[in-house]
Design a protein around this motif. Structure first.
Motif, mmCIF file in Angstrom:
data_model
loop_
_atom_site.group_PDB
_atom_site.id
_atom_site.type_symbol
_atom_site.label_atom_id
_atom_site.label_comp_id
_atom_site.label_asym_id
_atom_site.label_seq_id
_atom_site.Cartn_x
_atom_site.Cartn_y
_atom_site.Cartn_z
ATOM 1 N N SER A 2 0.832 -1.198 0.000
ATOM 2 C CA SER A 2 0.000 0.000 0.000
ATOM 3 C C SER A 2 0.871 1.253 0.000
ATOM 4 O O SER A 2 1.920 1.291 0.639
ATOM 5 C CB SER A 2 -0.905 0.020 1.241
ATOM 6 O OG SER A 2 -1.766 -1.104 1.252
ATOM 7 N N ASP A 47 -3.027 5.078 -1.407
ATOM 8 C CA ASP A 47 -4.044 4.146 -0.924
ATOM 9 C C ASP A 47 -4.641 4.609 0.398
ATOM 10 O O ASP A 47 -5.760 4.213 0.747
ATOM 11 C CB ASP A 47 -3.437 2.754 -0.750
ATOM 12 C CG ASP A 47 -2.952 2.177 -2.075
ATOM 13 O OD1 ASP A 47 -3.778 2.085 -3.004
ATOM 14 O OD2 ASP A 47 -1.767 1.848 -2.186
ATOM 15 N N CYS A 48 -3.901 5.417 1.147
ATOM 16 C CA CYS A 48 -4.386 5.903 2.437
ATOM 17 C C CYS A 48 -3.613 7.166 2.809
ATOM 18 O O CYS A 48 -2.435 7.303 2.467
ATOM 19 C CB CYS A 48 -4.204 4.832 3.517
ATOM 20 S SG CYS A 48 -4.863 5.270 5.158
ATOM 21 N N MET A 116 -7.175 -0.876 4.973
ATOM 22 C CA MET A 116 -6.776 -1.525 3.730
ATOM 23 C C MET A 116 -7.604 -2.783 3.458
ATOM 24 O O MET A 116 -7.881 -3.113 2.308
ATOM 25 C CB MET A 116 -5.288 -1.872 3.769
ATOM 26 C CG MET A 116 -4.350 -0.665 3.762
ATOM 27 S SD MET A 116 -4.559 0.411 2.307
ATOM 28 C CE MET A 116 -5.668 1.671 2.960
#
Length: 233
Positions: A2, A47-48, A116
């Protein structure tokens, strides 16, 4: 792997968080202010995002508002003040989780893992036969495609947790649930935030369905929790 962006003006904290995330197998990029962050996210969305509230110049809440105008990427906010209003404002503006400082980096890593897993379940295609959409009032809810559409109307823009919450209530019309039951049954305890986060999610969901003739409402059961009321034709 990620890709995560950590934004915190305290370089020591930023680097400590990054080290723990890297040890957990993530690719991490650090920002010590909001300068250039929006352009970076628009160019290649991570992704974050882990976003501190208190920063010089543009603060975390302002950045969150800007990001939510074009992206539903997962965002975990952190705050040193630990004030309830920070938590409420962050959740109302669209962050997915909130963590007050001081915190152990391992807890943050756990929350990132949880986020996730949600994203992965959202993106993973189903191989079994598709189930028909769930009808709730005038809404058609597709669990496989994670989409909610008003019949003969537009598609609703929901975050991951808003979708999961709406799906749960649509499956169980007129049945009341406490906040603890919502967390246990919707996320199977895969959620480390305060139970009052359910209140903020319900508030956000109500805003999105209130004026759209959806035929479904999320009603408060005073002293207990919430239930869905669905209009029948």
């Amino acid at each position: 792997m990620s890709r995560i962006i950590v934004v915190d003006d305290d370089r020591n904290i930023c680097q400590l968080i990054s080290e723990y995330l890297k040890k957990d197998g993530h690719e991490v990029e650090e920002f010590f202010s909001g300068d250039g962050l929006i352009e970076r996210i628009k160019k290649e969305s991570p992704d974050c995002l882990i976003l501190d509230i208190m920063m010089p110049g543009i603060n975390g809440l302002q950045l969150l508002t800007l990001i939510r105008s074009f992206s539903e990427m997962p965002i975990i906010m952190v705050s040193a003040r630990g004030e309830e209003m920070d938590r409420i404002m962050g959740l109302e503006l669209g962050c997915n989780d909130f963590l007050g400082k001081p915190f152990h980096p391992r807890e943050l890593v756990g929350r990132v893992r949880s986020m996730m897993r949600l994203v992965e379940s959202y993106q993973t295609p189903r191989t079994e036969a598709l189930k028909p959409p769930i009808r709730a009032g005038n809404l058609l809810i597709s669990e496989e495609y994670r989409k909610v559409q008003i019949e003969n109307g537009p598609e609703l823009s929901l975050t991951i947790r808003e979708f999961e919450l709406l799906l749960h209530f649509a499956r169980n019309p007129n049945r009341p649930f406490s906040r603890e039951q919502v967390i246990r049954q919707v996320w199977d305890y895969d959620f480390l935030g305060d139970v009052r986060v359910v209140d903020e999610l319900v508030k956000r969901l109500r805003k999105k369905i209130l004026d759209l003739a959806t035929g479904i409402s999320i009603d408060t059961v005073w002293g207990y929790g919430y239930k869905a009321t669905v209009e029948t034709t």
